[in-house]
Enzyme design. Structure first.
Site, PDB file in Angstrom:
ATOM      1  N   LYS A   1     -11.862  -7.580   5.813  1.00 26.78           N
ATOM      2  CA  LYS A   1     -11.333  -6.659   6.813  1.00 26.78           C
ATOM      3  C   LYS A   1     -12.280  -5.495   7.040  1.00 26.78           C
ATOM      4  O   LYS A   1     -12.687  -4.889   6.054  1.00 26.78           O
ATOM      5  CB  LYS A   1      -9.977  -6.164   6.302  1.00 26.78           C
ATOM      6  CG  LYS A   1      -9.320  -5.132   7.152  1.00 26.78           C
ATOM      7  CD  LYS A   1      -8.048  -4.686   6.504  1.00 26.78           C
ATOM      8  CE  LYS A   1      -7.502  -3.521   7.296  1.00 26.78           C
ATOM      9  NZ  LYS A   1      -6.361  -2.919   6.682  1.00 26.78           N
TER      10      LYS A   1
ATOM     11  N   TYR B   1      -3.095  -9.157  15.998  1.00 25.57           N
ATOM     12  CA  TYR B   1      -2.083  -8.644  16.927  1.00 25.57           C
ATOM     13  C   TYR B   1      -2.000  -9.522  18.169  1.00 25.57           C
ATOM     14  O   TYR B   1      -1.079  -9.377  18.965  1.00 25.57           O
ATOM     15  CB  TYR B   1      -2.415  -7.194  17.309  1.00 25.57           C
ATOM     16  CG  TYR B   1      -2.545  -6.304  16.085  1.00 25.57           C
ATOM     17  CD1 TYR B   1      -1.411  -5.826  15.435  1.00 25.57           C
ATOM     18  CD2 TYR B   1      -3.791  -5.991  15.541  1.00 25.57           C
ATOM     19  CE1 TYR B   1      -1.515  -5.057  14.286  1.00 25.57           C
ATOM     20  CE2 TYR B   1      -3.905  -5.219  14.395  1.00 25.57           C
ATOM     21  CZ  TYR B   1      -2.771  -4.763  13.773  1.00 25.57           C
ATOM     22  OH  TYR B   1      -2.876  -4.005  12.634  1.00 25.57           O
TER      23      TYR B   1
ATOM     24  N   CYS C   1      -0.212   4.314   1.699  1.00 26.22           N
ATOM     25  CA  CYS C   1      -0.634   5.345   2.659  1.00 26.22           C
ATOM     26  C   CYS C   1       0.390   5.664   3.749  1.00 26.22           C
ATOM     27  O   CYS C   1       0.449   6.789   4.224  1.00 26.22           O
ATOM     28  CB  CYS C   1      -1.985   5.004   3.275  1.00 26.22           C
ATOM     29  SG  CYS C   1      -2.010   3.447   4.169  1.00 26.22           S
TER      30      CYS C   1
ATOM     31  N   CYS D   1      -3.965   6.254  -0.106  1.00 31.57           N
ATOM     32  CA  CYS D   1      -3.397   4.985  -0.597  1.00 31.57           C
ATOM     33  C   CYS D   1      -3.029   5.036  -2.070  1.00 31.57           C
ATOM     34  O   CYS D   1      -2.725   4.008  -2.676  1.00 31.57           O
ATOM     35  CB  CYS D   1      -4.388   3.854  -0.333  1.00 31.57           C
ATOM     36  SG  CYS D   1      -4.868   3.714   1.406  1.00 31.57           S
TER      37      CYS D   1
ATOM     38  N   LYS E   1     -12.483  -4.789   1.766  1.00 33.35           N
ATOM     39  CA  LYS E   1     -11.956  -3.906   2.810  1.00 33.35           C
ATOM     40  C   LYS E   1     -12.903  -2.732   2.980  1.00 33.35           C
ATOM     41  O   LYS E   1     -13.111  -1.937   2.064  1.00 33.35           O
ATOM     42  CB  LYS E   1     -10.562  -3.420   2.412  1.00 33.35           C
ATOM     43  CG  LYS E   1      -9.912  -2.516   3.441  1.00 33.35           C
ATOM     44  CD  LYS E   1      -8.473  -2.221   3.066  1.00 33.35           C
ATOM     45  CE  LYS E   1      -7.821  -1.282   4.050  1.00 33.35           C
ATOM     46  NZ  LYS E   1      -6.434  -0.952   3.664  1.00 33.35           N
TER      47      LYS E   1
ATOM     48  N   CYS F   1       0.862  -1.184   0.000  1.00 31.98           N
ATOM     49  CA  CYS F   1       0.000   0.000   0.000  1.00 31.98           C
ATOM     50  C   CYS F   1       0.897   1.231   0.000  1.00 31.98           C
ATOM     51  O   CYS F   1       2.101   1.126   0.201  1.00 31.98           O
ATOM     52  CB  CYS F   1      -0.922  -0.007   1.216  1.00 31.98           C
ATOM     53  SG  CYS F   1      -2.329   1.125   1.013  1.00 31.98           S
TER      54      CYS F   1
ATOM     55  N   SER G   1      -6.919  -3.406  14.265  1.00 28.16           N
ATOM     56  CA  SER G   1      -6.415  -2.714  15.445  1.00 28.16           C
ATOM     57  C   SER G   1      -7.515  -2.343  16.446  1.00 28.16           C
ATOM     58  O   SER G   1      -7.345  -2.521  17.648  1.00 28.16           O
ATOM     59  CB  SER G   1      -5.646  -1.471  15.012  1.00 28.16           C
ATOM     60  OG  SER G   1      -6.461  -0.625  14.222  1.00 28.16           O
TER      61      SER G   1
HETATM   62  C1  PBG Z   1      -3.373   0.486   4.884  1.00 23.56           C
HETATM   63  C2  PBG Z   1      -3.859  -0.393   5.950  1.00 23.56           C
HETATM   64  C3  PBG Z   1      -4.764  -0.114   6.990  1.00 23.56           C
HETATM   65  C4  PBG Z   1      -4.781  -1.245   7.804  1.00 23.56           C
HETATM   66  C5  PBG Z   1      -3.920  -2.170   7.239  1.00 23.56           C
HETATM   67  N1  PBG Z   1      -3.379  -1.636   6.080  1.00 23.56           N
HETATM   68  C6  PBG Z   1      -5.511   1.041   7.415  1.00 23.56           C
HETATM   69  C7  PBG Z   1      -6.253   1.923   6.567  1.00 23.56           C
HETATM   70  O1  PBG Z   1      -6.822   1.576   5.539  1.00 23.56           O
HETATM   71  O2  PBG Z   1      -6.253   3.085   6.972  1.00 23.56           O
HETATM   72  C8  PBG Z   1      -5.577  -1.366   9.075  1.00 23.56           C
HETATM   73  C9  PBG Z   1      -5.171  -2.441   9.975  1.00 23.56           C
HETATM   74  C10 PBG Z   1      -5.688  -2.339  11.349  1.00 23.56           C
HETATM   75  O3  PBG Z   1      -6.528  -1.488  11.684  1.00 23.56           O
HETATM   76  O4  PBG Z   1      -5.248  -3.166  12.140  1.00 23.56           O
HETATM   77  N2  PBG Z   1      -4.172   0.664   3.802  1.00 23.56           N
END
Ligand code: PBG
Length: 325
Positions: A248, A313, A122, A130, A195, A120, A274
């Site tokens: 996700k 995690y 970002c 992104c 996602k 990615c 997270s």
């Molecule tokens: C990047 C990305 C994100 C996560 C993993 N890769 C966050 C987002 O889209 O801002 C989130 C993972 C998490 O919250 O544990 N694109």
């Protein structure tokens, strides 16, 4: 005496009886552990919103990887937190970028470890989006070129799996073609196919310094209200050549996991994100819930919903708990 009702409790009578009829199991092999790497030396920066999660510099990575390997975890996913960001996220595809270095190091020390590269932009762009931004719009096709470049650089560094997460249309086929042209036709793609634009990513953006500096990600990530859209996204990625499908977040999307699993005959991966981690950490630190029981219940529910693998995690904790049994 009675034939009016069924006696379900017969099969719950003892621990051994319950074990005999249990339908779903967690295995250490199901777990993928996320790792955040930073530049510099002797860095072990705690992520405030994610107790127990750290950004690590490469000199401390070895110690962490030894622990992961000793626990029997077979796979890690690597996120880079670069020191320098720019408009086009050039550190994402730099040969000596932080992720490329981390991958090389892990594969040198632990060749058996299955290393997944999160692909990615970002974390690497100064605007935190992104993809490439022009006049406040995240452009699709120009972003694909950079994403493909990033994937190839990660494969060159030794990544075993490429996991594109930026949600541009066509990212799987662009990456597949670029990998094939560079001689990496054997490297699978684990697509973040489904996602959602989720509030549960908040703590990650703290960990990876990847918050968008303007607007949000709703023009590329999915609307949490949608189910059929998830099937369309997954379908496209399968047609484009994805080898794994990620859903996700996980916890609020167990219905989507089940549908994706029922529709597509590939391994399905849940990203236990997270926010899902931090909620449990915060509640258990307050003594409001039991951490171990809650985590095992949560991950078991993901497997019951149909996933084959989980990015979590909690992976190290779970591996410990499973080995104690
Ligand atoms: C990047 C990305 C994100 C996560 C993993 N890769 C966050 C987002 O889209 O801002 C989130 C993972 C998490 O919250 O544990 N694109």
């Amino acid at each position: 005496m009675n034939t009016l009702f069924n006696r379900h409790r017969r099969l719950r009578h003892s621990a051994n009886m319950r074990a005999m009829v249990r339908e779903t199991f967690l295995h250490t092999e199901d777990l993928i552990y996320p790792i955040f790497v930073v530049e510099g030396e002797n860095q072990k920066n705690p992520v405030q919103s994610m107790p127990g999660v750290y950004q690590l510099s490469l000199d401390l990575l070895q110690e962490e990887m030894k622990e992961v390997v000793d626990l029997g975890i077979k796979s890690v996913i690597v996120f880079g937190v670069p020191a320098h960001k720019d408009e086009v996220g050039s550190q994402a595809y730099h040969e000596c970028g932080i992720v490329q270095q981390a991958i090389k190091q892990i594969k040198r020390e632990y060749p058996e470890m299955v290393v997944i590269a999160d692909t990615c932009l970002c974390q690497y762009t100064d605007h935190g989006h992104c993809g490439i931004v022009e006049n406040g719009v995240v452009l699709n096709d120009p972003s694909l070129e950079l994403l493909a470049k990033t994937a190839v650089s990660q494969a060159k560094a030794g990544a075993d799996i490429i996991a594109p997460s930026n949600m541009m249309d066509g990212f799987v086929v662009s990456i597949r073609q670029a990998l094939d042209e560079a001689g990496f036709e054997h490297i699978p793609i684990m697509s973040y196919a489904v996602k959602y634009a989720s509030a549960f990513y908040g703590p990650f953006r703290d960990a990876a310094h990847s918050s968008p500096q303007f607007g949000d990600r709703k023009t590329y990530q999915m609307d949490p209200a949608n189910r059929l859209e998830a099937l369309r996204e997954a379908q496209s990625d399968i047609e484009e050549g994805a080898d794994f499908l990620i859903v996700k977040p996980a916890l609020s999307y167990l219905d989507i996991i089940r549908e994706v699993k029922d529709h597509f005959p590939v391994p399905v991966v849940a990203y236990n994100v997270s926010g899902e981690y931090s909620m449990i950490k915060a509640a258990s630190q307050n003594g409001w819930i039991n951490e171990k029981d809650t985590v095992l219940e949560m991950l078991t529910s993901m497997k019951r919903a149909g996933v084959d693998l989980m990015i979590t995690y909690f992976a190290k904790d779970v591996a410990k708990w499973l080995s104690e049994k």
